[in-house]
Design an enzyme around this catalytic site. Structure first.
Site, PDB file in Angstrom:
ATOM      1  N   HIS A 481      55.572 100.625 -41.736  1.00 52.32           N
ATOM      2  CA  HIS A 481      56.165 101.595 -40.802  1.00 52.32           C
ATOM      3  C   HIS A 481      55.113 102.092 -39.815  1.00 52.32           C
ATOM      4  O   HIS A 481      55.321 102.078 -38.594  1.00 52.32           O
ATOM      5  CB  HIS A 481      56.750 102.763 -41.602  1.00 52.32           C
ATOM      6  CG  HIS A 481      57.299 103.873 -40.757  1.00 52.32           C
ATOM      7  ND1 HIS A 481      58.651 104.089 -40.607  1.00 52.32           N
ATOM      8  CD2 HIS A 481      56.693 104.848 -40.018  1.00 52.32           C
ATOM      9  CE1 HIS A 481      58.851 105.128 -39.810  1.00 52.32           C
ATOM     10  NE2 HIS A 481      57.664 105.606 -39.440  1.00 52.32           N
ATOM     11  N   GLU A 482      53.967 102.541 -40.333  1.00 48.08           N
ATOM     12  CA  GLU A 482      52.924 103.077 -39.456  1.00 48.08           C
ATOM     13  C   GLU A 482      52.323 101.984 -38.586  1.00 48.08           C
ATOM     14  O   GLU A 482      51.979 102.226 -37.419  1.00 48.08           O
ATOM     15  CB  GLU A 482      51.836 103.772 -40.276  1.00 48.08           C
ATOM     16  CG  GLU A 482      52.316 104.986 -41.066  1.00 48.08           C
ATOM     17  CD  GLU A 482      52.947 106.067 -40.201  1.00 48.08           C
ATOM     18  OE1 GLU A 482      52.654 106.109 -38.979  1.00 48.08           O
ATOM     19  OE2 GLU A 482      53.744 106.872 -40.725  1.00 48.08           O
ATOM     20  N   HIS A 485      54.335 101.658 -35.526  1.00 48.43           N
ATOM     21  CA  HIS A 485      53.969 102.594 -34.451  1.00 48.43           C
ATOM     22  C   HIS A 485      52.758 102.066 -33.689  1.00 48.43           C
ATOM     23  O   HIS A 485      52.681 102.169 -32.455  1.00 48.43           O
ATOM     24  CB  HIS A 485      53.648 103.972 -35.035  1.00 48.43           C
ATOM     25  CG  HIS A 485      54.831 104.745 -35.498  1.00 48.43           C
ATOM     26  ND1 HIS A 485      55.943 104.942 -34.707  1.00 48.43           N
ATOM     27  CD2 HIS A 485      55.073 105.413 -36.666  1.00 48.43           C
ATOM     28  CE1 HIS A 485      56.828 105.688 -35.380  1.00 48.43           C
ATOM     29  NE2 HIS A 485      56.327 105.974 -36.555  1.00 48.43           N
ATOM     30  N   HIS A 488      53.802  99.380 -31.359  1.00 47.85           N
ATOM     31  CA  HIS A 488      54.487 100.011 -30.224  1.00 47.85           C
ATOM     32  C   HIS A 488      53.456 100.430 -29.171  1.00 47.85           C
ATOM     33  O   HIS A 488      53.648 100.233 -27.966  1.00 47.85           O
ATOM     34  CB  HIS A 488      55.281 101.220 -30.719  1.00 47.85           C
ATOM     35  CG  HIS A 488      56.373 101.665 -29.803  1.00 47.85           C
ATOM     36  ND1 HIS A 488      57.360 102.547 -30.182  1.00 47.85           N
ATOM     37  CD2 HIS A 488      56.645 101.370 -28.505  1.00 47.85           C
ATOM     38  CE1 HIS A 488      58.177 102.760 -29.169  1.00 47.85           C
ATOM     39  NE2 HIS A 488      57.764 102.059 -28.137  1.00 47.85           N
ATOM     40  N   GLU A 510      61.013 107.246 -34.012  1.00 50.47           N
ATOM     41  CA  GLU A 510      60.922 106.637 -35.336  1.00 50.47           C
ATOM     42  C   GLU A 510      61.752 105.362 -35.470  1.00 50.47           C
ATOM     43  O   GLU A 510      61.540 104.582 -36.403  1.00 50.47           O
ATOM     44  CB  GLU A 510      61.360 107.636 -36.414  1.00 50.47           C
ATOM     45  CG  GLU A 510      60.487 108.875 -36.532  1.00 50.47           C
ATOM     46  CD  GLU A 510      59.054 108.556 -36.939  1.00 50.47           C
ATOM     47  OE1 GLU A 510      58.843 107.536 -37.620  1.00 50.47           O
ATOM     48  OE2 GLU A 510      58.148 109.319 -36.574  1.00 50.47           O
ATOM     49  N   TYR A 653      64.520 111.964 -37.678  1.00 53.50           N
ATOM     50  CA  TYR A 653      64.269 110.950 -38.700  1.00 53.50           C
ATOM     51  C   TYR A 653      65.575 110.321 -39.175  1.00 53.50           C
ATOM     52  O   TYR A 653      65.635 109.122 -39.447  1.00 53.50           O
ATOM     53  CB  TYR A 653      63.525 111.566 -39.889  1.00 53.50           C
ATOM     54  CG  TYR A 653      62.044 111.740 -39.653  1.00 53.50           C
ATOM     55  CD1 TYR A 653      61.166 110.673 -39.778  1.00 53.50           C
ATOM     56  CD2 TYR A 653      61.518 112.974 -39.299  1.00 53.50           C
ATOM     57  CE1 TYR A 653      59.815 110.817 -39.556  1.00 53.50           C
ATOM     58  CE2 TYR A 653      60.160 113.136 -39.073  1.00 53.50           C
ATOM     59  CZ  TYR A 653      59.311 112.054 -39.204  1.00 53.50           C
ATOM     60  OH  TYR A 653      57.972 112.203 -38.970  1.00 53.50           O
TER      61      TYR A 653
END
Length: 719
Positions: A481-482, A485, A488, A510, A653
C-alpha cells in the site's frame, strides 16, 4: 549502478545541522517575501496577468520545495534531538509565514484581478489559478478589514502551533508497560526478544512500548486477557498531554469556519473534495453503518462463543468466561478464529515473506505492470551519486535503502526519480508506516523536468542473528500500500509541484494504494511475492531446522496453493467488525466538525464522545460495562488524522474504497498483471496527480461514471 544510467539530477542531501535547518527555512521565507513585495510594488491590478503574478510565485515555490520538504522530514526520522527540534521549529516558522502570506490583501488584489480577467490558460494553470483564488478567500481575504480578519489571522497562527505540538508529542512519545514473561505467554519471542529488559524495581520484566510492531502482536497473541486489557488501556491513555491541544484545535477550527460564513468546519473542508458536501458523507457513512450492523452482530456472537470455548479448553481459572466480549478481545480472537476455522497461521505464513525478498518481488510487479525499472544504489556508487562525493549524505540513516527509478525500455528508458526505504524502528522515529514526498516533480524554468524523491518510512520488526525480518500478511499489504503511494509520486508528470503525485483531494488519495492491496490477495501474486526464509542462506535453513520437528521436510520455496487458498478465503472474515471500527473513526471525525453551535464545539467531552460512539457503532464491551464512566480511555488524543490533514476527511479511507474497488474489479480483477492496462492506469490516473479533477480521471479510466456496486459486493452487502 547500471552502466550509462547516471540520473540527470542528484538526490537530495541530508547533512544539515540544527542551525542550517533554521537558516534555510528563514532564507526561503525571505525569498518568498521579497518576491511578493516586488510584485506588489511593480504591478497594478489592471496590469496583472497569470504570467507576471501567478507564475513567478509558483516557480519559486517549485524550487524552494526541493529543500523545504527535507527540512520538515528530519523530525520524523533523525536520530538527533537537535535536528528533530530544529525541524519542528522550522515547521512552525513555515506555518506562521504561510498564514501571513496567505492573508496579504495587496497580493490578493493582484490574484483577484488575474482571476477576473479569465485569460485562456492550459488546464493545469487554470486549475492553479482557480484554487489559489479560492484559498485566499478561505483565508479570510473577503472579510472586511478589522476585528474579524484580525481574529481569523490570530486563530490560524495559533492552530499552526497547536498542530505541530500535537504531532511532535506523538512522534516523541516514549511510554510503555512492563510485563513479566508469564504475562506475555503466547506473544512470539521474535517480537519480545528486542524489548527493553528491566532493572531494579522492574527486574525480570520486559517493556512493551507502543510502537506498532510491539503493540499489535501483544493484542493478537497474549493469552492473558489482563495483559491485553492493560496494553489496550495504556495505549489509549499514552498522550494525555494532547487532551487540551485537541480541545483547543476543534474549538478554533469551528470558530474560524463560522467567521468565514460556513456553518461548520466540515462544510469548509469538504466543498472542494469529491464528496462536495457533509450531507453526502453523512449519508454514505450512515448507509454503510446500517448495512454492516447485522453482520457485525453476527460476527461478535461467533467470536464470543469462541472466547467461551477457548477459556473452557484452557481451564483458565483466572479468566473464566465473564459474559463479555471486550474491545481488547477482538484482535486475539479474530486471529484465533482464522487459525481454527481457516487454518491460517500468520506466524507460519510470515516465514514465506522475508522483508528483503518481498520488497524485491514487489518492485518486480511494478516493473512488469507499469513499465518501471529499479536500481539499488550501494557502496561506492553512493559516493559517485552524491554531489559532494560523500555517499553517507544522500541518506539520513545508514540502514536506508536508496534506488534510482527509471522508465523501462519500452517506455523510453528515462529517469523517473529516487525511492528511499527506511524500514525498521529506532528511538524517536515516526512510529507508523507512511510515504513522505521529499522532493516533488515539476517543470523547471528552462523547460526541463525536475524528478521526484520519495520515501517509505515503516517499522517492521528488524532481523535477528538467526532470522531475517519476516512480514505478517497484513504487513505485506501495508508495505505494498505505502509503496503504491511512492509509485504515485515517482510517476507524477505535472507542471507544478502543488499538483504532483499524491497531491490530490483527500477522499481520493488512498484509492490508488487501496486498489493495489488486491495484489496481496490474488493467488498468482501471493505466490510470486513469497519465498520461504529457509532458502535464503544455509544459516537460515539451520535456524528453521532447529525450530522444526526432527526429520521435518523443508517447506516449499513459495507459498503452497493450499495455504494461498486458505488465506484468500479468510479475506473477509469479520469484515463487518473491521469496517465498523473504521466507521467509528469516520463518524467521530465528522461529528466533532459538525457541532450544532460553537458552544458545543468548545464544551464537548471528547473522551466520552469517542468511547460512546465506539460502543454504539461496534458494540464491543468497554469498561463502561463494568460501571466506569466513558472517560476510561482517551483514544482521541492519539488520533493524528483528525488534527493533521484528515480533519473532516477520515471518511476518505472508506469513501475512496468505492473507487478502488471499482477500478480493480472493472479493469484488473481478471488479469492483475496485464501490462497494457497497468501502463494505461499509470498514464491516465497516476501521472496526472491533482492537476485534473479526480472524478474526471476516473471517468476516463473506467470509461463511465464510477459505481459503488463493486465496493458493496466486495463486502458481501446488497447495493
Amino acid at each position: 549502478m547500471a552502466p550509462n544510467r547516471k540520473p540527470p539530477q542528484p538526490p537530495p542531501l541530508f547533512h544539515d545541522t540544527g542551525d542550517s535547518i533554521k537558516k534555510k527555512i528563514k532564507g526561503h521565507i525571505s525569498n518568498s517575501k521579497a518576491l511578493t513585495d516586488r510584485l506588489v510594488k511593480e504591478l497594478k491590478p489592471q496590469d496583472a496577468t497569470f504570467d507576471n503574478v501567478m507564475l513567478p510565485g509558483e516557480l519559486l515555490g517549485n524550487e524552494e520545495s526541493l529543500e523545504t520538504e527535507v527540512l520538515m522530514f528530519y523530525q520524523a526520522v533523525s536520530e538527533s534531538q537537535e535536528l528533530r527540534d530544529a525541524s519542528t521549529e522550522a515547521q512552525k516558522i513555515a506555518k506562521d509565514y504561510s498564514v501571513e502570506a496567505s492573508m496579504r490583501e495587496d497580493i490578493f488584489q493582484l490574484v483577484k484581478a488575474v482571476y477576473e480577467k479569465k485569460e485562456k490558460l492550459d488546464p493545469e494553470s487554470a486549475k492553479l489559478l482557480d484554487e489559489s483564488y479560492k484559498d485566499y478567500i478561505k483565508m479570510g481575504l473577503n472579510l472586511p478589514e478589522g476585528s474579524k480578519r484580525d481574529r481569523f489571522k490570530e486563530i490560524k497562527l495559533r492552530l499552526g502551533s497547536l498542530e505541530t505540538d500535537f504531532e511532535r508529542n506523538l512522534a516523541e512519545e516514549k511510554g510503555g508497560v512492563w510485563f513479566t514473561p508469564e504475562d506475555l505467554t503466547g506473544v512470539p519471542t521474535d517480537v519480545t526478544s528486542s524489548w527493553e529488559k528491566g532493572t531494579g524495581e522492574t527486574e525480570g520484566k520486559l517493556k512493551m512500548n507502543f510502537a506498532y510492531p510491539n503493540l499489535f502482536p501483544t493484542f493478537k497473541y497474549a493469552q492473558n486477557a489482563e495483559t491485553r486489557k492493560t496494553a489496550y488501556v495504556a495505549n489509549t491513555n499514552k498522550l494525555l498531554k494532547n487532551k487540551p491541544i485537541f480541545q483547543e484545535v476543534i474549538a478554533l477550527r469551528d470558530e474560524a469556519a463560522r467567521i468565514l460564513g460556513y456553518p461548520n468546519h466540515a462544510t469548509l473542508r469538504i466543498e472542494n473534495k469529491m464528496a462536495k458536501t457533509p450531507e453526502r458523507v453523512n449519508d454514505f457513512l450512515s448507509d454503510l453503518r446500517q448495512k454492516l450492523q447485522q453482520g457485525g452482530a453476527s460476527e461478535k456472537k461467533a467470536l464470543t462463543e469462541l472466547k467461551k470455548s477457548d477459556l473452557q479448553s484452557r481451564g483458565d481459572s483466572k479468566g473464566n468466561f465473564d459474559g463479555h466480549y471486550w474491545l481488547w478481545d477482538n484482535p486475539y480472537y479474530n486471529r484465533l478464529m482464522l487459525e481454527r476455522d481457516y487454518s491460517v497461521d500468520h506466524e507460519k505464513l510470515a516465514e514465506y515473506f522475508p522483508l528483503s525478498t518481498c520488497i524485491a518481488k514487489m518492485l518486480e510487479i511494478f516493473e512488469q505492470l507499469m513499465g518501471l525499472s529499479f536500481v539499488e544504489v550501494v557502496g561506492k556508487d553512493r559516493d559517485a551519486l552524491s554531489p559532494d562525493g560523500d555517499g553517507s549524505h544522500i541518506v539520513w540513516h545508514k540502514d536506508c535503502h536508496l534506488f534510482t527509478v527509471w522508465d523501462s525500455e519500452d517506455q523510453g528508458g528515462n529517469f523517473s526519480g529516487y525511492l528511499y526505504l527506511d524500514l525498521h524502528p529506532r528511538p524517536d522515529k515516526y512510529k507508523h508506516a507512511a510515504n513522505f514526498n521529499l522532493q516533488p516533480g515539476f517543470i523547471n524554468r528552462d523547460g526541463s523536468r525536475h524528478y521526484p524523491a520519495t520515501a517509505l518510512v515503516c517499522n517492521f520488526s528488524p532481523p535477528t542473528k538467526t532470522k531475517p525480518s519476516l512480514l505478517k500478511h497484513d504487513e505485506v499489504t501495508t508495505l505494498f500500500h505505502e509503496l503504491g503511494h511512492g509509485i504515485h509520486d515517482l510517476v507524477g508528470r505535472t507542471k507544478y509541484s502543488r499538483f504532483h503525485g499524491t497531491n490530490v483531494v483527500r477522499d481520493f488519495v488512498e484509492a490508488p494504494s487501496q486498489m493495489l492491496e488486491n495484489w496481496c490477495w490474488t493467488p498468482g501474486q501471493l505466490k510470486s511475492l513469497s519465498n520461504h526464509y529457509s532458502y535464503l542462506s544455509p544459516e537460515y535453513e539451520a535456524t528453521w531446522r532447529e525450530n522444526s520437528p526432527k526429520d521435518a521436510k523443508q517447506p516449499d520455496k513459495t507459498l503452497p496453493d493450499d495455504l494461498i487458498d486458505k488465506l484468500v478465503k479468510s479475506k473477509h472474515v469479520n469484515d463487518a467488525l473491521f469496517n465498523l471500527r473504521q466507521l467509528h473513526f469516520g463518524i467521530f471525525d465528522m461529528t466533532i466538525y459538525q457541532p450544532e453551535n460553537h458552544e458545543q464545539a468548545t464544551s464537548w467531552d471528547f473522551a466520552e464522545l469517542y468511547n460512546k460512539l465506539g460502543y454504539d457503532i461496534q458494540h464491543l464491551d468497554t469498561p463502561v460495562q463494568l460501571g466506569e464512566s466513558n472517560d476510561w480511555g482517551n483514544g482521541h488524543t492519539t488520533f493524528a488524522h483528525v488534527i493533521s490533514g484528515y480533519d473532516a476527511g477520515y471518511y476518505g479511507y472508506l469513501f475512496s474504497q468505492v473507487y478502488s474497488a471499482d477500478m480493480f474489479h472493472t479493469i484488473f480483477a481478471k488479469a492483475p498483471m496485464n501490462p497494457t492496462q497497468g501502463r494505461r492506469y499509470r498514464r491516465t490516473v497516476l501521472e496526472k496527480g491533482g492537476s485534473i479533477d479526480a472524478l474526471d480521471l476516473l471517468r476516463e479510466f473506467l470509461g463511465r461514471e464510477p459505481s459503488n456496486e463493486a465496493f458493496y459486493r466486495e463486502l458481501g452487502l446488497q447495493v
